[in-house]
Design an enzyme around this catalytic site. Sequence first.
Site, PDB file in Angstrom:
ATOM      1  N   HIS A  78      -3.830  -4.875  -0.003  1.00 56.09           N
ATOM      2  CA  HIS A  78      -3.370  -5.445   1.265  1.00 56.09           C
ATOM      3  C   HIS A  78      -3.453  -6.972   1.209  1.00 56.09           C
ATOM      4  CE1 HIS A  78      -3.061  -1.709   3.579  1.00 56.09           C
ATOM      5  NE2 HIS A  78      -4.048  -1.296   2.820  1.00 56.09           N
ATOM      6  N   CYS A 109       0.840  -1.195   0.000  1.00 54.62           N
ATOM      7  CA  CYS A 109       0.000   0.000   0.000  1.00 54.62           C
ATOM      8  C   CYS A 109       0.880   1.253   0.000  1.00 54.62           C
ATOM      9  CB  CYS A 109      -1.002  -0.047   1.145  1.00 54.62           C
ATOM     10  SG  CYS A 109      -2.350   1.155   0.956  1.00 54.62           S
ATOM     11  N   GLU A 111      -2.448  -9.007   3.359  1.00 57.78           N
ATOM     12  CA  GLU A 111      -2.782  -9.512   4.692  1.00 57.78           C
ATOM     13  C   GLU A 111      -4.275  -9.422   4.992  1.00 57.78           C
ATOM     14  OE1 GLU A 111      -2.387  -5.115   5.358  1.00 57.78           O
ATOM     15  OE2 GLU A 111      -1.481  -6.605   4.031  1.00 57.78           O
TER      16      GLU A 111
END
Length: 196
Positions: A178, A78, A180
């Site tokens: 993202h 990001c 994650e």
Amino acid sequence: MKVAIINYNAGNVQSVLFAMDRLPGIDATLTDDHELIRTADKVIFPGVGEANSTMKHLRQKGLDDLIRSLTQPVLGICLGMQLLCDYSEENDTECLGIIPQHVRLFQPGNGEKVPHMGWNSLDLQPGTWLSPELDGQYTYFVHSYYVEKGPYTAATTNYCQPFTSVLRKDNFYATQFHPEKSGKVGEQILKDFLAQ
């Protein structure tokens, strides 16, 4: 495998740490210690925040020069991806200059909203570092600024116009989304990076 997650007051570091903890054989540490970062097998440069104040923080800690000097695989996420570039329109910010591409503010033309928030698909470019089965898969984005397409674009995503959603230059890898927060697809992307 030792993974250093660069700690610089970014907003999403805990979720990155949790994602690493879910992967077998990974010893992940959240740190701003130069020696730990320099000697890690892999480095993750996460980010949720504003470009200008983040660059000031990196300079104060000497992390800007450290990141530029790293030779092991580094993954920017990001804002971390945007800061690897030359320049960001966000508060007229000179970034790390590792990837010679510019970061622009989205200019909605068809009723799109900024920030670009939610799930969107990946269009992998030839020779990308990502697993081929990730082509067309969806990942989670939250951003108002984007990296232009260029010679280091590894995947694109379409919002307002096609933009770079994955980058690679030498040992520097990056995702605008993202991983994650992107479920099984994001987990595979992290595994692809750790396999570099």
